[in-house]
Design an enzyme around this catalytic site. Structure first.
Site, PDB file in Angstrom:
ATOM      1  N   SER A   1      34.021  37.836  48.699  1.00 22.51           N
ATOM      2  CA  SER A   1      35.331  38.013  49.322  1.00 22.51           C
ATOM      3  C   SER A   1      35.194  39.009  50.466  1.00 22.51           C
ATOM      4  CB  SER A   1      36.340  38.520  48.285  1.00 22.51           C
ATOM      5  OG  SER A   1      36.482  37.546  47.277  1.00 22.51           O
ATOM      6  N   LEU A   2      35.123  38.488  51.667  1.00 22.65           N
ATOM      7  CA  LEU A   2      34.923  39.339  52.840  1.00 22.65           C
ATOM      8  C   LEU A   2      36.282  39.851  53.329  1.00 22.65           C
ATOM      9  CD1 LEU A   2      32.539  40.281  54.591  1.00 22.65           C
ATOM     10  CD2 LEU A   2      33.061  38.386  56.138  1.00 22.65           C
ATOM     11  N   ASN A   3      37.178  38.915  53.625  1.00 23.28           N
ATOM     12  CA  ASN A   3      38.579  39.233  53.894  1.00 23.28           C
ATOM     13  C   ASN A   3      38.878  40.070  55.140  1.00 23.28           C
ATOM     14  OD1 ASN A   3      39.233  37.757  51.642  1.00 23.28           O
ATOM     15  ND2 ASN A   3      39.344  39.520  50.294  1.00 23.28           N
TER      16      ASN A   3
ATOM     17  N   CYS B   1      46.710  34.731  41.956  1.00 18.31           N
ATOM     18  CA  CYS B   1      46.088  34.724  40.639  1.00 18.31           C
ATOM     19  C   CYS B   1      46.702  35.811  39.757  1.00 18.31           C
ATOM     20  CB  CYS B   1      44.567  34.849  40.735  1.00 18.31           C
ATOM     21  SG  CYS B   1      43.947  36.411  41.340  1.00 18.31           S
TER      22      CYS B   1
ATOM     23  N   CYS C   1      38.623  27.181  37.083  1.00 16.58           N
ATOM     24  CA  CYS C   1      38.549  28.549  37.595  1.00 16.58           C
ATOM     25  C   CYS C   1      38.771  29.491  36.419  1.00 16.58           C
ATOM     26  CB  CYS C   1      39.630  28.730  38.664  1.00 16.58           C
ATOM     27  SG  CYS C   1      39.771  30.412  39.265  1.00 16.58           S
TER      28      CYS C   1
ATOM     29  N   CYS D   1      42.070  45.699  45.337  1.00 23.08           N
ATOM     30  CA  CYS D   1      42.394  45.078  46.631  1.00 23.08           C
ATOM     31  C   CYS D   1      43.915  45.036  46.784  1.00 23.08           C
ATOM     32  CB  CYS D   1      41.804  43.664  46.702  1.00 23.08           C
ATOM     33  SG  CYS D   1      40.041  43.638  46.370  1.00 23.08           S
TER      34      CYS D   1
ATOM     35  N   GLY E   1      39.767  39.250  37.609  1.00 20.07           N
ATOM     36  CA  GLY E   1      38.657  40.163  37.370  1.00 20.07           C
ATOM     37  C   GLY E   1      37.488  40.025  38.321  1.00 20.07           C
ATOM     38  N   GLU E   2      36.631  41.037  38.303  1.00 16.78           N
ATOM     39  CA  GLU E   2      35.421  41.066  39.146  1.00 16.78           C
ATOM     40  C   GLU E   2      34.223  40.711  38.250  1.00 16.78           C
ATOM     41  OE1 GLU E   2      34.233  41.414  42.326  1.00 16.78           O
ATOM     42  OE2 GLU E   2      32.304  41.314  41.308  1.00 16.78           O
TER      43      GLU E   2
ATOM     44  N   CYS F   1      41.775  44.173  36.758  1.00 20.77           N
ATOM     45  CA  CYS F   1      40.611  44.412  37.620  1.00 20.77           C
ATOM     46  C   CYS F   1      40.706  45.835  38.162  1.00 20.77           C
ATOM     47  CB  CYS F   1      40.591  43.417  38.783  1.00 20.77           C
ATOM     48  SG  CYS F   1      39.167  43.630  39.873  1.00 20.77           S
TER      49      CYS F   1
ATOM     50  N   SER G   1      32.188  34.492  42.245  1.00 23.60           N
ATOM     51  CA  SER G   1      32.815  35.145  43.392  1.00 23.60           C
ATOM     52  C   SER G   1      32.899  36.644  43.147  1.00 23.60           C
ATOM     53  CB  SER G   1      34.221  34.568  43.589  1.00 23.60           C
ATOM     54  OG  SER G   1      34.896  35.278  44.596  1.00 23.60           O
TER      55      SER G   1
ATOM     56  N   GLU H   1      44.254  33.991  32.352  1.00 23.52           N
ATOM     57  CA  GLU H   1      44.539  32.646  32.846  1.00 23.52           C
ATOM     58  C   GLU H   1      43.291  31.879  33.243  1.00 23.52           C
ATOM     59  OE1 GLU H   1      48.460  33.942  35.340  1.00 23.52           O
ATOM     60  OE2 GLU H   1      46.800  32.987  36.360  1.00 23.52           O
TER      61      GLU H   1
ATOM     62  N   CYS I   1      46.058  41.749  46.063  1.00 24.65           N
ATOM     63  CA  CYS I   1      45.751  41.003  44.828  1.00 24.65           C
ATOM     64  C   CYS I   1      46.620  41.453  43.671  1.00 24.65           C
ATOM     65  CB  CYS I   1      44.283  41.180  44.478  1.00 24.65           C
ATOM     66  SG  CYS I   1      43.834  40.367  42.940  1.00 24.65           S
TER      67      CYS I   1
HETATM   68  N1  SAH Z   1      37.080  39.478  41.952  1.00 26.73           N
HETATM   69  C1  SAH Z   1      36.453  38.371  42.553  1.00 26.73           C
HETATM   70  C2  SAH Z   1      36.912  37.036  42.021  1.00 26.73           C
HETATM   71  C3  SAH Z   1      38.368  36.870  41.724  1.00 26.73           C
HETATM   72  S1  SAH Z   1      39.475  36.909  43.091  1.00 26.73           S
HETATM   73  C4  SAH Z   1      36.626  38.417  44.063  1.00 26.73           C
HETATM   74  O1  SAH Z   1      37.401  39.227  44.554  1.00 26.73           O
HETATM   75  O2  SAH Z   1      35.939  37.651  44.739  1.00 26.73           O
HETATM   76  C5  SAH Z   1      39.211  35.296  43.797  1.00 26.73           C
HETATM   77  C6  SAH Z   1      39.666  35.158  45.222  1.00 26.73           C
HETATM   78  O3  SAH Z   1      41.090  35.223  45.306  1.00 26.73           O
HETATM   79  C7  SAH Z   1      39.119  36.232  46.135  1.00 26.73           C
HETATM   80  O4  SAH Z   1      38.479  35.652  47.249  1.00 26.73           O
HETATM   81  C8  SAH Z   1      40.359  36.982  46.573  1.00 26.73           C
HETATM   82  O5  SAH Z   1      40.170  37.478  47.866  1.00 26.73           O
HETATM   83  C9  SAH Z   1      41.435  35.935  46.472  1.00 26.73           C
HETATM   84  N2  SAH Z   1      42.811  36.452  46.340  1.00 26.73           N
HETATM   85  C10 SAH Z   1      43.222  37.514  45.619  1.00 26.73           C
HETATM   86  N3  SAH Z   1      44.554  37.708  45.775  1.00 26.73           N
HETATM   87  C11 SAH Z   1      44.992  36.742  46.601  1.00 26.73           C
HETATM   88  C12 SAH Z   1      46.268  36.406  47.153  1.00 26.73           C
HETATM   89  N4  SAH Z   1      47.361  37.103  46.863  1.00 26.73           N
HETATM   90  N5  SAH Z   1      46.338  35.332  47.977  1.00 26.73           N
HETATM   91  C13 SAH Z   1      45.236  34.607  48.270  1.00 26.73           C
HETATM   92  N6  SAH Z   1      44.011  34.878  47.774  1.00 26.73           N
HETATM   93  C14 SAH Z   1      43.888  35.930  46.965  1.00 26.73           C
HETATM   94 FE1  SF4 Z   2      39.696  42.329  41.737  1.00 26.59          FE
HETATM   95 FE2  SF4 Z   2      38.990  40.126  43.135  1.00 26.59          FE
HETATM   96 FE3  SF4 Z   2      41.567  40.897  42.926  1.00 26.59          FE
HETATM   97 FE4  SF4 Z   2      39.910  42.318  44.427  1.00 26.59          FE
HETATM   98  S1  SF4 Z   2      40.517  40.194  44.775  1.00 26.59           S
HETATM   99  S2  SF4 Z   2      41.396  43.154  42.956  1.00 26.59           S
HETATM  100  S3  SF4 Z   2      38.051  42.167  43.223  1.00 26.59           S
HETATM  101  S4  SF4 Z   2      40.260  40.220  41.278  1.00 26.59           S
END
Ligand code: SAH
Ligand code: SF4
Length: 362
Positions: free
Chosen positions: A217-219, A338, A104, A115, A160-161, A111, A192, A91, A118
């Site tokens: 992505s600190l989270n 995503c 984007c 996480c 993806g990463e 991936c 990112s 996508e 995700c």
């Molecule tokens: N893999 C990379 C880039 C893709 S994810 C990364 O993790 O940074 C892009 C962003 O979407 C990241 O900041 C991730 O934390 C966030 N994300 C993933 N799943 C999500 C969800 N269910 N709700 C909100 N943000 C989400």
């Molecule tokens: Fe992969 Fe980014 Fe999703 Fe984490 S948040 S699983 S690194 S796509």
């Protein structure tokens, strides 16, 4: 068969010379592919018939094909689902902002990072995208929305990463920023990452990696919570990550974006905000924080905090003079997390193919 969008400019030139053609053919090809965004070799009218027919027989021009799209009624963002040559799908999201358009893009099918919040990672990693597949998301979207709506900003925040697909992402960024190719400004591209420390260092030390913006992505604001939701933290601890981010050489005017997905009762309490502020510490000017309220998806174990909780968290960061912004996901009605349009397509083949003619852009 080679795809011309897999070549950065020096490679394109080299390949052109190998065919026994003059160097300026590279410039011509680049103009058709990247400036005019040609969809076929037939459009390239200033190339001889022989060259066109050679290209048709020996190279590929396109790498992604539109399957379907959804347009948000709320904010006009468009989510596009592409089919790749081997049948996999990825996508892209086109986001109209106040005074520009942002794209984007995805960098992998699935991936491997895992996480827990995700959707993309649910089936693990299927494969890396090629450079052509990354670049073509931009070109095909631009063709789809119309060349008058020039996409100036690109964020590598789709599926993806990006730093786990280092070489292909690097070349895609070279193509995007080369003035002879897509010619985007380095400052308008953001990569990112989930925080793979050695790859972040590598990117900063690599002279051939164009200097673009970094988002991480600190989270979470402590190691225990981060490990729970981001297994990558077991080997890339939050302390080491912050130490690395604090020591990266920063281009003037650049800030590192810390992304923080707010998940109800997991990392959204006031004490988490205070901890985050302490983690950022004195080096406030180096960072800005992007708060992303969690986007639930079918079967997800978490909930999105309500607006009040999000605002409270936001306010605490501001009290520490930390630049923080809430990003209510674009196109909530179409996208949610995503990777969802893709899932919908896989689960239910009846997703409507919408004709381009019926697209209303505003
Ligand atoms: N893999 C990379 C880039 C893709 S994810 C990364 O993790 O940074 C892009 C962003 O979407 C990241 O900041 C991730 O934390 C966030 N994300 C993933 N799943 C999500 C969800 N269910 N709700 C909100 N943000 C989400
Ligand atoms: Fe992969 Fe980014 Fe999703 Fe984490 S948040 S699983 S690194 S796509």
């Amino acid at each position: 068969m080679i795809n011309l969008k897999d070549f950065n400019y020096p490679e394109l030139e080299k390949w052109v010379r190998k065919q026994g053609w003059k160097k300026f053919r590279a410039k011509q090809l680049s103009k058709w592919i990247y400036t005019k965004k040609a969809g076929s070799y037939d459009e390239m009218t200033d190339l001889s018939k022989e060259i066109r027919s050679y290209l048709k027989d020996n190279t590929k021009l396109n790498a992604v094909e539109l399957i379907t799209y959804e347009k948000s009624k709320e904010d006009g963002s468009i989510k596009l689902l592409w089919r790749l040559e081997d049948g996999h799908t990825v996508e892209t999201v086109f986001i109209p902002e106040k005074d520009h358009y942002t794209l984007c893009v995805s960098t992998q099918v699935g991936c491997a990072v895992g996480c827990t919040f995700c959707f993309t990672t649910k089936d693990g990693l299927i494969r890396n995208l090629t450079t052509a597949e990354i670049v073509d998301q931009y070109i095909q979207t631009q063709r789809f929305v119309g060349l008058d709506k020039r996409i100036s900003n690109v964020v590598f925040m789709g599926m993806g990463e990006p730093l786990a697909n280092y070489d292909n992402v690097k070349k895609a960024v070279q193509i995007m920023t080369d003035e002879r190719m897509l010619g985007l400004s380095n400052r308008k591209i953001t990569i990112s990452s989930s925080g793979i420390i050695h790859q972040i260092k590598r990117m900063y030390e690599d002279p051939s990696f164009p200097q673009v913006r970094l988002a991480v992505s600190l989270n979470a604001s402590d190691q225990k919570t981060r490990e729970e939701i981001m297994p990558i933290s077991q080997t890339n601890s939050i302390e080491d990550l912050m130490e690395t981010l604090n020591s990266l050489p920063m281009k003037t005017g650049y800030r590192i974006m810390l992304e923080y997905v707010l998940i109800k009762d997991i990392n959204d309490r006031p004490e988490d905000a205070h901890k985050l502020a302490r983690l950022i510490g004195k080096n406030k000017k180096r960072f800005k924080v992007n708060l992303i309220p969690f986007n639930p998806f079918p079967g997800s174990p978490y909930q999105r905090p309500d607006e009040e909780r999000v605002n409270r968290f936001h306010k605490i960061l501001w009290q520490y003079n930390i630049g923080a912004f809430v990003r209510w996901s674009k196109g909530k009605d179409i996208s949610a997390a995503c990777g969802q349009l893709r899932k919908k397509e896989i689960a239910n083949k009846s997703v409507q193919f919408t004709k381009k003619e019926s697209l209303e852009m505003n």
